[in-house]
Enzyme design. Structure first.
Site, mmCIF file in Angstrom:
data_model
loop_
_atom_site.group_PDB
_atom_site.id
_atom_site.type_symbol
_atom_site.label_atom_id
_atom_site.label_comp_id
_atom_site.label_asym_id
_atom_site.label_seq_id
_atom_site.Cartn_x
_atom_site.Cartn_y
_atom_site.Cartn_z
ATOM 1 N N TYR A 69 32.546 21.868 -26.520
ATOM 2 C CA TYR A 69 31.383 21.225 -27.119
ATOM 3 C C TYR A 69 30.371 20.761 -26.072
ATOM 4 O O TYR A 69 29.712 19.735 -26.244
ATOM 5 C CB TYR A 69 31.815 20.027 -27.966
ATOM 6 C CG TYR A 69 32.692 20.325 -29.152
ATOM 7 C CD1 TYR A 69 32.952 21.626 -29.571
ATOM 8 C CD2 TYR A 69 33.276 19.287 -29.867
ATOM 9 C CE1 TYR A 69 33.776 21.878 -30.659
ATOM 10 C CE2 TYR A 69 34.090 19.537 -30.962
ATOM 11 C CZ TYR A 69 34.342 20.835 -31.345
ATOM 12 O OH TYR A 69 35.160 21.080 -32.432
ATOM 13 N N GLY A 70 30.245 21.488 -24.997
ATOM 14 C CA GLY A 70 29.256 21.133 -23.987
ATOM 15 C C GLY A 70 29.536 19.788 -23.354
ATOM 16 O O GLY A 70 30.624 19.544 -22.835
#
Length: 312
Positions: A97-98
């Protein structure tokens, strides 16, 4: 939006209905010892240890993937603070998720919320050594060692990582272990894992628009004593697009709903196998709307069918 409190008569009626149906709902702050201290927030037990979790959690996919600028993080700080104030506890992330893990970890530390949260993330790589390195990196970013829940993301190298996680659980580095997937096409694979491996949680997709889990996976999880976290409770936003021009039915008030989000979430969390749903948001007003789905009256089977028919 202001939460609707339950009076004593409503609470007793809900407890009676839950006992009859086996749903296991804990009303009126029954999960307070575990962080759900907002009156009216309903909770479910984790089957493996009896710990309670509020029925509405918080996802971080896309929403927490921001930079370091105060203007980017301020709305998320407000969301996280309000989430806990309204009785929320489970926050879920992933290394895919970055920046979400490090943003969630930084904000949790800044707000002093670690002890009030049930922090979950995932391992998403192949190989034992790579898995260990990634999990340790995630725990550092989230500032959660031990971590409450580590999950094998999308079943990637699942046997390898579950072996590591069983060892980590024995020595106290993780409190719970699980597996995840976001697609109904993987439900059979998830079912095979929980039929043969000791896990505490699964995380799967389930909504009014994606009901495949009802056929086998949700009943199996309940039979095996596995807690269930629901991702995609709005079918990735498809439900809102479908219902955009449709007015909320008047009968939604019978289960204390005044928005489609609340009605759709109550459909999800009222399934007796579901422990918690994790809608993601970066807006406080949406967070408040979502959290209200964990309060008040829950739909019975007749009402669930009515919701499904209305949203079809």
């Amino acid at each position: 939006m202001t939460a609707l409190p339950m009076n004593r008569r409503d609470a007793l009626r809900l407890m009676t209905a839950a006992a009859i149906s086996g749903i296991g709902v804990l009303p009126d702050g029954a999960g307070a010892a575990n962080g759900a201290d907002q009156p009216g927030m309903l909770a479910r037990r984790i089957p493996s240890n009896g710990e309670s979790l509020p029925m509405i959690g918080l996802g971080t996919w896309q929403t927490f993937d921001v930079g370091t600028a105060p203007a980017e993080r301020a709305p998320l700080e407000a969301v996280l603070k309000e989430f806990v104030a309204l009785g929320g506890r489970l926050i879920d992330s992933s290394p895919m998720y970055g920046n979400s893990e490090i943003v969630a970890g930084d904000l949790t530390a800044a707000l002093g919320l670690r002890q009030k949260l049930f922090i979950a993330t995932k391992v998403w790589t192949s190989g034992k050594r790579a898995g260990i390195e990634q999990m340790e990196d995630s725990m550092g970013k989230l500032r959660a060692d031990p971590i409450d829940l580590m999950q094998v993301h999308n079943l990637v190298d699942v046997s390898t990582h579950l072996a590591t996680l069983r060892e980590w659980k024995q020595i106290g580095r993780v409190r719970h272990i699980g597996v995840t997937h976001y697609a109904a096409s993987a439900h059979d694979a998830v079912a095979r894992v929980i039929s043969g491996e000791p896990v505490d949680f699964i995380q799967i997709n389930y909504s009014v628009g994606e009901r495949e889990a009802e056929r086998r996976l949700l009943p199996l999880a309940r039979d095996r004593g596995v807690a269930v976290i629901i991702n995609r409770p709005f079918a990735g936003g498809d439900m809102f697009r479908r219902l955009r021009s449709k007015p909320l039915p008047g009968w939604a008030a019978e289960i204390d709903c005044d928005s489609w989000a609340q009605l759709l979430l109550k459909f999800v969390v009222s399934h007796p196998a579901v422990t918690c749903a994790i809608p993601a948001t970066a807006r406080v007003e949406h967070l408040r709307d979502n959290m209200k789905a964990g309060m008040g009256r829950m739909p019975d089977e007749k009402m669930r069918a009515r919701i499904a028919a209305e949203a079809a």
